[in-house]
Write a protein that holds these residues in place. Sequence first.
Motif, PDB file in Angstrom:
ATOM      1  N   SER A 108     -41.041  28.225 -29.104  1.00  0.00           N
ATOM      2  CA  SER A 108     -40.567  27.153 -28.253  1.00  0.00           C
ATOM      3  C   SER A 108     -40.544  27.571 -26.794  1.00  0.00           C
ATOM      4  N   GLY A 109     -40.531  28.873 -26.538  1.00  0.00           N
ATOM      5  CA  GLY A 109     -40.464  29.384 -25.176  1.00  0.00           C
ATOM      6  C   GLY A 109     -41.821  29.772 -24.652  1.00  0.00           C
ATOM      7  N   PRO A 110     -41.883  30.332 -23.434  1.00  0.00           N
ATOM      8  CA  PRO A 110     -43.145  30.740 -22.841  1.00  0.00           C
ATOM      9  C   PRO A 110     -43.724  31.944 -23.557  1.00  0.00           C
ATOM     10  N   THR A 111     -45.023  32.110 -23.420  1.00  0.00           N
ATOM     11  CA  THR A 111     -45.694  33.248 -24.016  1.00  0.00           C
ATOM     12  C   THR A 111     -45.216  34.530 -23.356  1.00  0.00           C
ATOM     13  N   CYS A 112     -45.006  35.560 -24.182  1.00  0.00           N
ATOM     14  CA  CYS A 112     -44.536  36.832 -23.646  1.00  0.00           C
ATOM     15  C   CYS A 112     -45.663  37.517 -22.880  1.00  0.00           C
ATOM     16  N   LEU A 113     -45.352  38.051 -21.705  1.00  0.00           N
ATOM     17  CA  LEU A 113     -46.357  38.683 -20.880  1.00  0.00           C
ATOM     18  C   LEU A 113     -46.224  40.197 -20.948  1.00  0.00           C
ATOM     19  N   ALA A 114     -47.343  40.900 -20.890  1.00  0.00           N
ATOM     20  CA  ALA A 114     -47.321  42.353 -20.907  1.00  0.00           C
ATOM     21  C   ALA A 114     -46.746  42.867 -19.597  1.00  0.00           C
ATOM     22  N   ARG A 115     -45.942  43.931 -19.679  1.00  0.00           N
ATOM     23  CA  ARG A 115     -45.354  44.537 -18.497  1.00  0.00           C
ATOM     24  C   ARG A 115     -46.074  45.828 -18.176  1.00  0.00           C
ATOM     25  N   ALA A 116     -45.708  46.394 -17.046  1.00  0.00           N
ATOM     26  CA  ALA A 116     -46.314  47.665 -16.637  1.00  0.00           C
ATOM     27  C   ALA A 116     -46.055  48.709 -17.705  1.00  0.00           C
ATOM     28  N   GLY A 117     -47.054  49.503 -18.005  1.00  0.00           N
ATOM     29  CA  GLY A 117     -46.929  50.525 -19.030  1.00  0.00           C
ATOM     30  C   GLY A 117     -47.328  50.050 -20.403  1.00  0.00           C
ATOM     31  N   ARG A 118     -47.493  48.744 -20.569  1.00  0.00           N
ATOM     32  CA  ARG A 118     -47.943  48.221 -21.847  1.00  0.00           C
ATOM     33  C   ARG A 118     -49.441  47.978 -21.798  1.00  0.00           C
ATOM     34  N   PRO A 119     -50.106  48.056 -22.955  1.00  0.00           N
ATOM     35  CA  PRO A 119     -51.526  47.718 -22.975  1.00  0.00           C
ATOM     36  C   PRO A 119     -51.732  46.254 -22.654  1.00  0.00           C
ATOM     37  N   GLU A 120     -52.868  45.934 -22.075  1.00  0.00           N
ATOM     38  CA  GLU A 120     -53.186  44.546 -21.765  1.00  0.00           C
ATOM     39  C   GLU A 120     -53.522  43.793 -23.056  1.00  0.00           C
ATOM     40  N   PRO A 121     -53.003  42.585 -23.224  1.00  0.00           N
ATOM     41  CA  PRO A 121     -53.341  41.794 -24.413  1.00  0.00           C
ATOM     42  C   PRO A 121     -54.838  41.505 -24.454  1.00  0.00           C
ATOM     43  N   ARG A 122     -55.403  41.620 -25.624  1.00  0.00           N
ATOM     44  CA  ARG A 122     -56.828  41.350 -25.809  1.00  0.00           C
ATOM     45  C   ARG A 122     -57.076  39.981 -26.432  1.00  0.00           C
ATOM     46  N   ARG A 123     -56.032  39.371 -26.971  1.00  0.00           N
ATOM     47  CA  ARG A 123     -56.155  38.031 -27.568  1.00  0.00           C
ATOM     48  C   ARG A 123     -54.778  37.382 -27.531  1.00  0.00           C
ATOM     49  N   PRO A 124     -54.711  36.074 -27.670  1.00  0.00           N
ATOM     50  CA  PRO A 124     -53.425  35.377 -27.595  1.00  0.00           C
ATOM     51  C   PRO A 124     -52.505  35.746 -28.754  1.00  0.00           C
ATOM     52  N   TRP A 125     -51.235  35.547 -28.534  1.00  0.00           N
ATOM     53  CA  TRP A 125     -50.219  35.694 -29.580  1.00  0.00           C
ATOM     54  C   TRP A 125     -50.104  34.348 -30.293  1.00  0.00           C
ATOM     55  N   THR A 126     -50.316  34.335 -31.589  1.00  0.00           N
ATOM     56  CA  THR A 126     -50.440  33.089 -32.340  1.00  0.00           C
ATOM     57  C   THR A 126     -49.282  32.883 -33.311  1.00  0.00           C
ATOM     58  N   GLY A 127     -49.292  31.713 -33.940  1.00  0.00           N
ATOM     59  CA  GLY A 127     -48.312  31.433 -34.973  1.00  0.00           C
ATOM     60  C   GLY A 127     -48.406  32.411 -36.127  1.00  0.00           C
ATOM     61  N   GLN A 128     -49.640  32.823 -36.485  1.00  0.00           N
ATOM     62  CA  GLN A 128     -49.805  33.795 -37.558  1.00  0.00           C
ATOM     63  C   GLN A 128     -49.189  35.137 -37.169  1.00  0.00           C
ATOM     64  N   ASP A 129     -49.287  35.501 -35.885  1.00  0.00           N
ATOM     65  CA  ASP A 129     -48.657  36.730 -35.419  1.00  0.00           C
ATOM     66  C   ASP A 129     -47.147  36.668 -35.599  1.00  0.00           C
ATOM     67  N   PHE A 130     -46.540  35.490 -35.352  1.00  0.00           N
ATOM     68  CA  PHE A 130     -45.111  35.341 -35.579  1.00  0.00           C
ATOM     69  C   PHE A 130     -44.778  35.546 -37.056  1.00  0.00           C
ATOM     70  N   VAL A 131     -45.619  35.014 -37.944  1.00  0.00           N
ATOM     71  CA  VAL A 131     -45.396  35.201 -39.375  1.00  0.00           C
ATOM     72  C   VAL A 131     -45.416  36.688 -39.717  1.00  0.00           C
ATOM     73  N   TRP A 132     -46.427  37.406 -39.225  1.00  0.00           N
ATOM     74  CA  TRP A 132     -46.517  38.841 -39.494  1.00  0.00           C
ATOM     75  C   TRP A 132     -45.340  39.594 -38.887  1.00  0.00           C
ATOM     76  N   TRP A 133     -44.937  39.208 -37.665  1.00  0.00           N
ATOM     77  CA  TRP A 133     -43.844  39.888 -36.987  1.00  0.00           C
ATOM     78  C   TRP A 133     -42.541  39.744 -37.765  1.00  0.00           C
ATOM     79  N   HIS A 134     -42.230  38.531 -38.192  1.00  0.00           N
ATOM     80  CA  HIS A 134     -41.012  38.320 -38.972  1.00  0.00           C
ATOM     81  C   HIS A 134     -41.107  38.987 -40.340  1.00  0.00           C
ATOM     82  N   THR A 135     -42.297  38.973 -40.942  1.00  0.00           N
ATOM     83  CA  THR A 135     -42.470  39.644 -42.232  1.00  0.00           C
ATOM     84  C   THR A 135     -42.238  41.142 -42.089  1.00  0.00           C
ATOM     85  N   ALA A 136     -42.762  41.737 -41.028  1.00  0.00           N
ATOM     86  CA  ALA A 136     -42.532  43.168 -40.775  1.00  0.00           C
ATOM     87  C   ALA A 136     -41.052  43.445 -40.572  1.00  0.00           C
TER      88      ALA A 136
END
Length: 247
Positions: A24-52
């Motif tokens: 529901s909120g804005p997409t999380c942005l990479a900060r200094a020291g983090r790797p640059e995102p190579r693809r968007p964060w998707t609904g499936q990523d949320f499923v995997w994140w919560h499952t983990a």
Amino acid sequence: MTPPDGQEPEVLAGEGPGGALVPSGPTCLARAGRPEPRRPWTGQDFVWWHTAGVLSSVRRGRRPNPVSPVVDPVRRTFAADEVMLASCDAEMLVYRRGDATYNPSRGLFLAGGPVGLALTAAFFGGQAYLNSKRRKAAEADAVERWRHLADARLTVSTHGIYIGTGEGIMPVAFRDVQEVLLTGTGEVVMAAANSSGSARWKLRAQWAELVLVLWSAQYMPEHPQVAGSAWLPQDWFLHAAAHGYEV
């Protein structure tokens, strides 16, 4: 599970197209020291994140919290401390032959004269084409493969799964499950046995990976797909970190 630094954890707004979870909120942005995102964060990523996150909680002996926006009001069957974690639409498949049969046309159509002969040829030519299609369909249907059994509603709990169809709800305890194998994103093959016999089926559902990790954590910690994190894309932890979602 750690949300991006300096941000409130995103609240899941609900289910998007195909039942995918959406933030529901804005997409999380990479900060200094983090790797640059190579693809968007998707609904499936949320499923995997919560499952983990659920897997981490269970491994630490903690009680996990519900993870889907909607959890169906299914009554606990397996234990007093059972927690309903997620609900979603699902498809059940079984490995079997189909039901089609080959019935070639036995009709007869004859007409005289030049026009009649042309119509007769066209009719039999069309019937030959239709019969060929029917025969090929029947041959394909005679082959054993995974075939649709029912559309269902899946609820995953800490102790098992509940599969709801138009005929009722079938509870399957994890203690009765003999096999869970991930065969694709959102797709597992399961086998279970009880006093009435045994069965194997394929389940396609948004929370299929949750079924895998819960069963594995409790009854097969050495499961190669879970112990080696093979249930996730190979670069997923780096992908999550790039978007500020750490496990």
